[in-house]
Structures are given as structure tokens and as C-alpha cells.
Design a protein around this motif. Structure first.
Motif, PDB file in Angstrom:
ATOM      1  N   PRO A 206       0.800  -1.100   0.050  1.00 24.11           N
ATOM      2  CA  PRO A 206       0.060  -0.207  -0.002  1.00 24.11           C
ATOM      3  C   PRO A 206       0.736   1.212  -0.058  1.00 24.11           C
ATOM      4  O   PRO A 206       1.888   1.255   0.582  1.00 24.11           O
ATOM      5  N   GLN A 207       0.258   2.203  -0.542  1.00 27.34           N
ATOM      6  CA  GLN A 207       1.012   3.630  -0.617  1.00 27.34           C
ATOM      7  C   GLN A 207       1.171   4.270   0.818  1.00 27.34           C
ATOM      8  O   GLN A 207      -0.005   4.261   1.353  1.00 27.34           O
ATOM      9  N   ARG A 208       1.922   4.868   1.124  1.00 27.02           N
ATOM     10  CA  ARG A 208       2.148   5.543   2.551  1.00 27.02           C
ATOM     11  C   ARG A 208       1.608   6.586   2.460  1.00 27.02           C
ATOM     12  O   ARG A 208       1.038   7.292   3.617  1.00 27.02           O
ATOM     13  N   ALA A 209       1.571   7.425   1.343  1.00 24.79           N
ATOM     14  CA  ALA A 209       1.125   8.959   1.640  1.00 24.79           C
ATOM     15  C   ALA A 209       0.699   9.577  -0.037  1.00 24.79           C
ATOM     16  O   ALA A 209       1.146   8.934  -0.819  1.00 24.79           O
ATOM     17  N   VAL A 210      -0.123  10.616  -0.122  1.00 24.51           N
ATOM     18  CA  VAL A 210      -0.374  11.044  -1.047  1.00 24.51           C
ATOM     19  C   VAL A 210       0.007  12.580  -1.245  1.00 24.51           C
ATOM     20  O   VAL A 210      -0.318  13.343  -0.048  1.00 24.51           O
ATOM     21  N   LEU A 211       0.410  13.229  -2.142  1.00 24.32           N
ATOM     22  CA  LEU A 211       1.048  14.474  -1.960  1.00 24.32           C
ATOM     23  C   LEU A 211       0.046  15.252  -2.960  1.00 24.32           C
ATOM     24  O   LEU A 211      -0.422  14.924  -4.058  1.00 24.32           O
TER      25      LEU A 211
ATOM     26  N   GLU B  82      -2.396   7.523   6.035  1.00 22.09           N
ATOM     27  CA  GLU B  82      -3.617   6.727   6.594  1.00 22.09           C
ATOM     28  C   GLU B  82      -4.310   7.383   7.591  1.00 22.09           C
ATOM     29  O   GLU B  82      -5.832   7.258   7.804  1.00 22.09           O
ATOM     30  N   ARG B  83      -3.758   7.970   8.374  1.00 21.88           N
ATOM     31  CA  ARG B  83      -4.450   8.807   9.628  1.00 21.88           C
ATOM     32  C   ARG B  83      -4.448  10.135   9.533  1.00 21.88           C
ATOM     33  O   ARG B  83      -5.456  10.827  10.087  1.00 21.88           O
ATOM     34  N   TRP B  84      -3.724  10.889   8.937  1.00 22.08           N
ATOM     35  CA  TRP B  84      -3.436  12.428   9.056  1.00 22.08           C
ATOM     36  C   TRP B  84      -3.557  12.959   7.842  1.00 22.08           C
ATOM     37  O   TRP B  84      -3.409  12.429   6.691  1.00 22.08           O
ATOM     38  N   ARG B  85      -4.041  14.405   7.823  1.00 22.33           N
ATOM     39  CA  ARG B  85      -3.856  15.406   6.932  1.00 22.33           C
ATOM     40  C   ARG B  85      -3.030  16.401   7.300  1.00 22.33           C
ATOM     41  O   ARG B  85      -3.508  17.131   8.249  1.00 22.33           O
TER      42      ARG B  85
ATOM     43  N   TYR C 265      -4.699  17.499  10.888  1.00 23.46           N
ATOM     44  CA  TYR C 265      -5.994  16.645  11.286  1.00 23.46           C
ATOM     45  C   TYR C 265      -5.880  15.367  11.376  1.00 23.46           C
ATOM     46  O   TYR C 265      -5.172  14.719  10.687  1.00 23.46           O
ATOM     47  N   ASP C 266      -6.367  14.682  12.661  1.00 22.30           N
ATOM     48  CA  ASP C 266      -6.119  13.419  13.012  1.00 22.30           C
ATOM     49  C   ASP C 266      -7.580  12.583  12.202  1.00 22.30           C
ATOM     50  O   ASP C 266      -8.650  12.816  12.890  1.00 22.30           O
ATOM     51  N   LEU C 267      -7.488  12.139  10.964  1.00 22.93           N
ATOM     52  CA  LEU C 267      -8.493  11.839  10.391  1.00 22.93           C
ATOM     53  C   LEU C 267      -9.204  10.536  11.053  1.00 22.93           C
ATOM     54  O   LEU C 267     -10.486  10.329  10.686  1.00 22.93           O
ATOM     55  N   SER C 268      -8.494  10.076  11.819  1.00 22.86           N
ATOM     56  CA  SER C 268      -9.371   8.915  12.629  1.00 22.86           C
ATOM     57  C   SER C 268     -10.108   9.378  13.712  1.00 22.86           C
ATOM     58  O   SER C 268     -11.423   8.847  13.676  1.00 22.86           O
ATOM     59  N   ALA C 269      -9.710  10.176  14.582  1.00 23.88           N
ATOM     60  CA  ALA C 269     -10.450  10.470  15.574  1.00 23.88           C
ATOM     61  C   ALA C 269     -11.224  11.869  15.343  1.00 23.88           C
ATOM     62  O   ALA C 269     -12.253  12.188  15.700  1.00 23.88           O
ATOM     63  N   ASP C 270     -11.058  12.662  14.039  1.00 20.01           N
ATOM     64  CA  ASP C 270     -11.730  13.799  13.976  1.00 20.01           C
ATOM     65  C   ASP C 270     -11.918  13.675  12.201  1.00 20.01           C
ATOM     66  O   ASP C 270     -11.401  14.623  11.315  1.00 20.01           O
ATOM     67  N   PRO C 271     -12.850  12.826  11.807  1.00 17.19           N
ATOM     68  CA  PRO C 271     -13.064  12.850  10.352  1.00 17.19           C
ATOM     69  C   PRO C 271     -13.264  13.931   9.594  1.00 17.19           C
ATOM     70  O   PRO C 271     -13.310  14.235   8.477  1.00 17.19           O
ATOM     71  N   HIS C 272     -14.260  14.926  10.525  1.00 22.91           N
ATOM     72  CA  HIS C 272     -14.776  16.136   9.895  1.00 22.91           C
ATOM     73  C   HIS C 272     -13.878  17.283   9.758  1.00 22.91           C
ATOM     74  O   HIS C 272     -14.268  18.421   9.487  1.00 22.91           O
ATOM     75  N   GLU C 273     -12.376  16.970  10.132  1.00 23.12           N
ATOM     76  CA  GLU C 273     -11.602  17.930  10.121  1.00 23.12           C
ATOM     77  C   GLU C 273     -11.842  19.109  10.927  1.00 23.12           C
ATOM     78  O   GLU C 273     -11.820  20.429  10.158  1.00 23.12           O
ATOM     79  N   VAL C 274     -12.265  19.053  12.353  1.00 25.28           N
ATOM     80  CA  VAL C 274     -12.713  20.238  12.977  1.00 25.28           C
ATOM     81  C   VAL C 274     -11.643  21.011  13.902  1.00 25.28           C
ATOM     82  O   VAL C 274     -11.210  22.098  14.103  1.00 25.28           O
ATOM     83  N   TYR C 275     -10.830  19.922  14.322  1.00 27.30           N
ATOM     84  CA  TYR C 275      -9.773  20.439  15.294  1.00 27.30           C
ATOM     85  C   TYR C 275      -8.574  20.219  14.893  1.00 27.30           C
ATOM     86  O   TYR C 275      -7.896  19.123  14.727  1.00 27.30           O
ATOM     87  N   ASN C 276      -7.802  21.589  14.489  1.00 29.85           N
ATOM     88  CA  ASN C 276      -6.402  21.648  13.961  1.00 29.85           C
ATOM     89  C   ASN C 276      -5.290  21.584  15.011  1.00 29.85           C
ATOM     90  O   ASN C 276      -5.474  22.447  16.066  1.00 29.85           O
ATOM     91  N   ARG C 277      -4.667  20.538  14.822  1.00 29.93           N
ATOM     92  CA  ARG C 277      -3.531  20.254  15.913  1.00 29.93           C
ATOM     93  C   ARG C 277      -2.297  20.703  15.573  1.00 29.93           C
ATOM     94  O   ARG C 277      -1.277  20.049  15.916  1.00 29.93           O
ATOM     95  N   PHE C 278      -1.950  21.683  14.441  1.00 35.52           N
ATOM     96  CA  PHE C 278      -0.730  22.016  13.848  1.00 35.52           C
ATOM     97  C   PHE C 278       0.245  22.462  14.993  1.00 35.52           C
ATOM     98  O   PHE C 278       1.245  22.131  15.247  1.00 35.52           O
ATOM     99  N   ALA C 279      -0.455  23.217  15.956  1.00 39.77           N
ATOM    100  CA  ALA C 279       0.398  24.012  17.014  1.00 39.77           C
ATOM    101  C   ALA C 279       0.213  23.182  18.285  1.00 39.77           C
ATOM    102  O   ALA C 279       0.528  23.790  19.551  1.00 39.77           O
ATOM    103  N   ASP C 280      -0.585  22.100  18.408  1.00 39.35           N
ATOM    104  CA  ASP C 280      -0.839  21.363  19.529  1.00 39.35           C
ATOM    105  C   ASP C 280       0.527  20.803  19.954  1.00 39.35           C
ATOM    106  O   ASP C 280       1.310  19.970  19.157  1.00 39.35           O
ATOM    107  N   PRO C 281       1.124  21.121  21.327  1.00 40.31           N
ATOM    108  CA  PRO C 281       2.325  20.467  21.718  1.00 40.31           C
ATOM    109  C   PRO C 281       2.285  19.005  21.759  1.00 40.31           C
ATOM    110  O   PRO C 281       3.279  18.456  21.571  1.00 40.31           O
ATOM    111  N   ASP C 282       1.012  18.430  22.097  1.00 43.23           N
ATOM    112  CA  ASP C 282       1.203  16.943  22.209  1.00 43.23           C
ATOM    113  C   ASP C 282       1.251  16.405  20.647  1.00 43.23           C
ATOM    114  O   ASP C 282       1.488  15.072  20.682  1.00 43.23           O
ATOM    115  N   CYS C 283       1.099  17.227  19.493  1.00 42.25           N
ATOM    116  CA  CYS C 283       1.313  16.586  18.231  1.00 42.25           C
ATOM    117  C   CYS C 283       2.745  17.089  17.814  1.00 42.25           C
ATOM    118  O   CYS C 283       2.872  16.958  16.508  1.00 42.25           O
ATOM    119  N   SER C 284       3.603  17.474  18.600  1.00 41.28           N
ATOM    120  CA  SER C 284       5.123  18.141  17.992  1.00 41.28           C
ATOM    121  C   SER C 284       5.530  16.929  17.219  1.00 41.28           C
ATOM    122  O   SER C 284       6.423  17.241  16.032  1.00 41.28           O
TER     123      SER C 284
END
Length: 543
Positions: free
Chosen positions: A451-456, A480-483, A496-515
Motif C-alpha cells: 500500500p502507498q504510504r502517502a499522497v502529495l 492513512e491517519r493524518w492530513r 488533522y487526525d482523520l481517525s479521531a476527527d474525520p470532519h477535520e474540525v480540530y486543527n492540531r498543528f500547534a498542539d504540543p502533544d502533536c509536535s
């Protein structure tokens, strides 16, 4: 791909080579089909293809606008590598396409409907940092791809009644070209309508529009005076049926063919004709789950679009993203559904003709679009550099023949540039150098594959967008999980965590837990951009 396939132009293998019938729509979300889970929309003919075929649930664009992504589809290359970095930049005439390769291998190639390999307007581009006002002799590239040879889809050229598209046109030997969208489609359709002698009150366009009994009209919506038989969808379907009949009755009926039946709908303006206008009630439409996302959760460019609407500064012309009200969204979706149901009926007629002519058993039928539309997602309409799933996910259905592949549902990542190598492998034609996509034949046949790992995804535009400091330059990575999306000249991005947040509501780009994941994805994005950078032209010497 196997080394046992014949080289280009080597002719047929011992088994009959398959025909290909490609149905293509314009600006259609993947989930605007019954077979992709839409409970309201009626698409029984396309659903039947899906039931007997391979359905890809995560088939993505390589650019979320028409010309760049159509370039990726026809070349098997990233838009930037194919030389089509944005809408308004024609595909170079020197480009090799999958249609060229099929033609060289003995296929008959035809395109009926919308191509959009070249510009469909004669409007000058918006200036980007002065580039449109710099004299040509002071610009860094003399290849402007202008003039008559790059005006084959130009309304100005088509105003000349003697104009004919020179063929082969990007590999297609027979071309019945239609331009633009809705009931404003020009090209061959406009010439045909002229010959019908329509009275003024039955002609296309908002000037002749019929009265409507609704208090709310979606942006760029009118009830066309064209009847269903004169509408672009019907014209393209009937020309495709005529082509199939002529092929079956001709001396070369055993020659394999590739026919692209390419509809300009359901792209705006929203003008489904006749009973299709009222096939769906806005009251029955369910808005996307993200429609009412709190504005404080939105990234800056989305907030700016909603500020336009709230401040009465929204411009509803053109194609760039706008914010809309709930009544507008419901009506736009209802009209979009009407256009799609009309396309489904047309697909049914073409497939029935294929079957009646005895061509069905050896014809691969494919259904796809060029990209999606927000259609109320996050309170938006049309398209723009907000790479939500509604925009970047395409429908892709591959119905094969003679037991070659079992019906299946595929969740692997794939993208537009994978289409060309797939059709070539299925035809038994070797790929040409420069193709960057990967064939999906092993996936379709449910054989062993990695399977392909990512799409650009790339996007650039000469149109400014509120909330961005410069005209958009965006790069997106989908795994598979992120955009993740990054923007030129901003200090923010989207994650966005497409698994936990499929509607792409919670932007986690600046979230320290996602560094850590952000750093990993940034590295993966940079390696994908490097891997998929232009690999043509080939060196002509060792320097």
C-alpha cells in the motif's frame, strides 16, 4: 509492472485487448453518489458499476482544481512535473499522455465533452506580484503557451465557425469538444444548438432563465430554459452513443478503443434542466456535519471567508471558495444532486448501448471526477486552498471484464496520477519514462501489493484569498491517519487526525502533544516533494 508486457506500439497480445469507456464528471464530491454512502441521492446506474467493480474509498487529487489535476490524470505525473502548476497554465503540447501511448499501441482514441487541457476563457490572469504586467522580454520564461495552438478551448477561437480542433489532441484522434459549465457550455454543443434554431426564450443562460418559486437561490443558480434533450449532459451522452454505434458498424470494429465521455456537470453554475431542477427538495437535504463548526476553531483563511459573508462583502461570481448560509447550501446541494442524477441517467443510456452493441464483455468501464466541492462542508461552497476531504477526495470506480477482477472495496491510498499507469498496464502497454504514478492493477485484482504510504497534493493560484498574505501556494500530505497542509509565507498550518476527527474540525498543528507527529509528517512531506519533483527532460549528453 511485469516485464512480459509488450512495448509501446508492439500490438496486441495473444488475448484480445480490452476497450476502455471512461465517464468523467466535473467537480463532484466522492460522497455525492449512492455507492459512496449517500442515502438521498439516486444514482442506480453508477451504483451498478460499483457493485460489479472496484471502488476506491481513498482516491485523492494531486491538485484540487481542474487543469492541474486533469494534467495529473492524463500524464501520470504531478501537476508541477507536468508543467501545469495552476489553473490558467495549459498542458504543453509536447506532453506525452496515456492516450498517446494507447494510440501508438493501436488503440482508437476519442474524447467527447470537456477536456480542459487548455484555457477555457480569454480573461487575462490576475497579477501576482506584478508578473502579469511584466513585459514578455523581461520575464524568465519565454514559453507562454499562447497563440492559436494553445487556443483550442478558447471561446474566441470557437467564434470562428470554421475552427476545428487539430488532432491528435493530446493523444485523442477524435474530439468533440465542449467548453465551460452548466447550461453555458460552448464548443461543439453551441454549434449544434445554433443548428436547432431555438427560439430566444429557449436558449441557455440567465437571461432566458425560467421563473422559480423559491425565496432563496443558491449562488450561480438559475432554472435553464434549455430542455433536457438540448442540455450538455444529453448532448455528450448521445454523441458517445453515436460514436459507439459507428465503431461497432465500421470496418475497424475489432480495433480496441478508448472513449472518454466527459461531462461538464455537476460543476456550477447550478442549472439542471427540466424535471431534474426539482428532483430533490432542499428541505430533504442534510447539511455536512461540519457546517456549523464554531468559527473560533477555524484556521485564518476559513474565518476570513465567513467574515466576508457576515460583513456583506462576499463576491459570488467565479469559482473561488465563498461562505454560504444554510438555505443556500441546501439548495445548492439539491440542485447538484439533480445534475448528478441526470448524469447517472446518461451513464445508464451509454452503458445500455454498449451492451446492445455486444461491446460490454470486453470493455473496462471507469467512473471518476477531477476533484470535489465543499458543498456546505465547513459552511463553504466551490473550491479553494482549504483541503478538506470534500474537496480532495475523488470518486473512482473501475469495473473490469471477463472475471479479470472480483468486485471489491479498497481503502488503500491512491491518487489521480495513478490512473494513467493503471490504464496502460491493463491495456498491456509499457509505461513511458517520466510517469510518477503507480499502477493499481494489482490492487484491483486483489494481488499482493504494498500500500502507498502517502499522497502529495499541490495547489497554487493567481487569485488572492482572504486570510492568506499572498495568492495561495499550498502543499498537503495525506497519510492513512493524518492530513497536514502548509502554506507559503505563513507561520501556521493545518494538521488533522482523520481517525479521531474525520470532519477535520480540530486543527492540531500547534498542539504540543502533536509536535512529534508534525515533525515526522514535515519530513515525509519534504521527501515526497523531492521524490516527485520534475524528472524531465532527459539529459541529451553527459554535459
Amino acid at each position: 509492472m511485469t516485464d512480459k508486457l509488450p512495448k509501446e506500439g508492439a500490438g496486441a497480445s495473444t488475448q484480445a485487448r480490452p476497450n476502455f469507456l471512461l465517464f468523467m464528471t466535473d467537480q463532484q464530491r466522492a460522497d455525492h453518489l449512492g455507492c459512496y454512502g449517500n442515502a438521498l441521492l439516486r444514482t442506480p446506474n453508477i451504483d451498478a458499476l460499483a457493485q460489479d467493480g472496484s471502488v476506491f474509498d481513498r482516491f485523492y487529487v494531486n491538485a484540487p482544481v481542474c487543469m492541474p489535476n486533469r494534467a495529473a490524470l492524463v500524464t501520470g505525473r504531478m501537476p508541477s512535473a507536468a508543467g501545469v502548476r495552476m489553473n490558467g497554465v495549459p498542458l504543453p503540447l509536447s506532453t506525452r499522455t496515456y492516450a498517446d501511448a494507447l494510440r501508438d499501441a493501436g488503440y482508437r482514441t476519442a474524447l467527447i465533452g470537456k477536456a480542459h487541457f487548455q484555457n477555457m476563457t480569454d480573461v487575462a490572469p490576475s497579477p501576482v506580484k506584478g508578473e502579469a504586467t511584466v513585459p514578455r522580454e523581461r520575464q524568465g520564461d519565454s514559453n507562454h503557451r499562447s497563440g492559436l495552438e494553445y487556443g483550442c478551448e478558447s471561446p474566441g477561437q470557437w467564434s470562428n465557425p470554421d475552427f476545428r480542433v487539430p488532432v491528435p489532441y493530446y493523444g485523442f484522434d477524435e474530439v468533440t469538444l465542449c467548453l465551460e459549465h452548466g447550461d453555458l457550455v460552448g464548443g461543439r454543443l453551441a454549434r449544434w444548438l445554433e443548428r436547432q434554431g431555438l427560439p430566444k426564450e429557449h436558449r441557455p443562460g440567465p437571461e432566458s432563465a425560467l421563473a422559480v418559486d423559491t425565496a432563496v437561490l443558491a449562488p450561480q443558480a438559475w432554472r435553464t430554459a434549455l430542455n433536457e434533450g438540448h442540455y450538455p449532459t444529453s448532448f455528450i451522452a448521445e454523441r458517445s452513443i453515436e460514436w459507439l454505434r459507428a465503431h461497432a458498424a465500421g470496418a475497424d470494429c475489432k480495433q480496441p478503443f478508448m472513449l472518454q465521455c466527459s461531462f461538464p456537470d455537476p460543476h456550477h453554475p447550478f442549472t439542471p434542466p427540466g424535471h431534474y431542477w426539482s428532483s430533490y427538495s432542499p428541505d430533504d437535504v442534510q447539511l455536512p456535519a461540519s457546517f456549523d463548526v464554531p468559527i473560533e476553531l477555524a484556521p485564518p483563511h476559513k474565518r476570513a471567508l465567513h467574515d466576508e459573508l457576515a460583513g456583506g462583502q462576499r463576491r459570488t461570481g467565479g469559482s473561488r471558495a465563498i461562505a454560504i448560509t444554510a438555505p443556500e447550501a441546501r439548495q445548492a446541494i439539491a440542485l447538484n444532486y439533480g445534475s448528478i442524477t441526470m448524469i447517472d441517467d446518461a451513464v445508464g443510456r451509454v452503458v445500455s448501448s454498449l451492451r446492445e452493441l455486444g461491446l460490454d464483455d470486453n470493455t473496462v468501464i471507469i467512473f471518476l471526477s477531477d476533484h470535489g466541492d465543499f458543498m456546505g462542508d465547513h459552511g463553504l461552497l466551490f473550491k479553494g486552498p482549504l483541503h478538506y476531504q470534500s474537496l480532495i477526495r475523488m470518486p473512482f470506480i473501475w469495473r473490469d471484464t471477463n472475471g479479470y477482477a472480483r468486485p471489491s472495496r479498497c481503502s488503500d491510498l491512491a491518487s489521480a496520477m495513478d490512473f494513467a499507469p493503471t490504464i496502460l498496464e491493463r491495456a498491456g502497454v509499457m509505461p513511458y519514462h517520466g510517469m510518477q504514478g503507480r499502477s493499481l492493477v494489482s490492487t484491483i485484482r486483489d494481488l499482493h501489493h504494498t500500500p502507498q504510504r502517502a499522497v502529495l497534493i499541490e495547489e497554487e493560484s493567481h487569485r488572492s484569498l482572504p486570510g492568506l498574505p499572498t495568492p495561495p501556494r499550498v502543499r498537503t500530505l495525506v497519510t492513512e491517519r493524518w492530513r497536514m497542509s502548509i502554506f507559503a509565507e505563513t507561520d501556521w498550518g493545518e494538521l488533522y487526525d482523520l481517525s479521531a476527527d474525520p470532519h477535520e474540525v480540530y486543527n492540531r498543528f500547534a498542539d504540543p502533544d502533536c509536535s512529534d507527529i508534525r515533525a515526522e509528517l514535515l519530513w515525509q512531506l519534504s521527501t515526497e516533494m523531492t521524490r516527485l519533483s520534475a524528472n524531465l527532460p532527459l539529459a541529451s549528453s553527459m554535459a
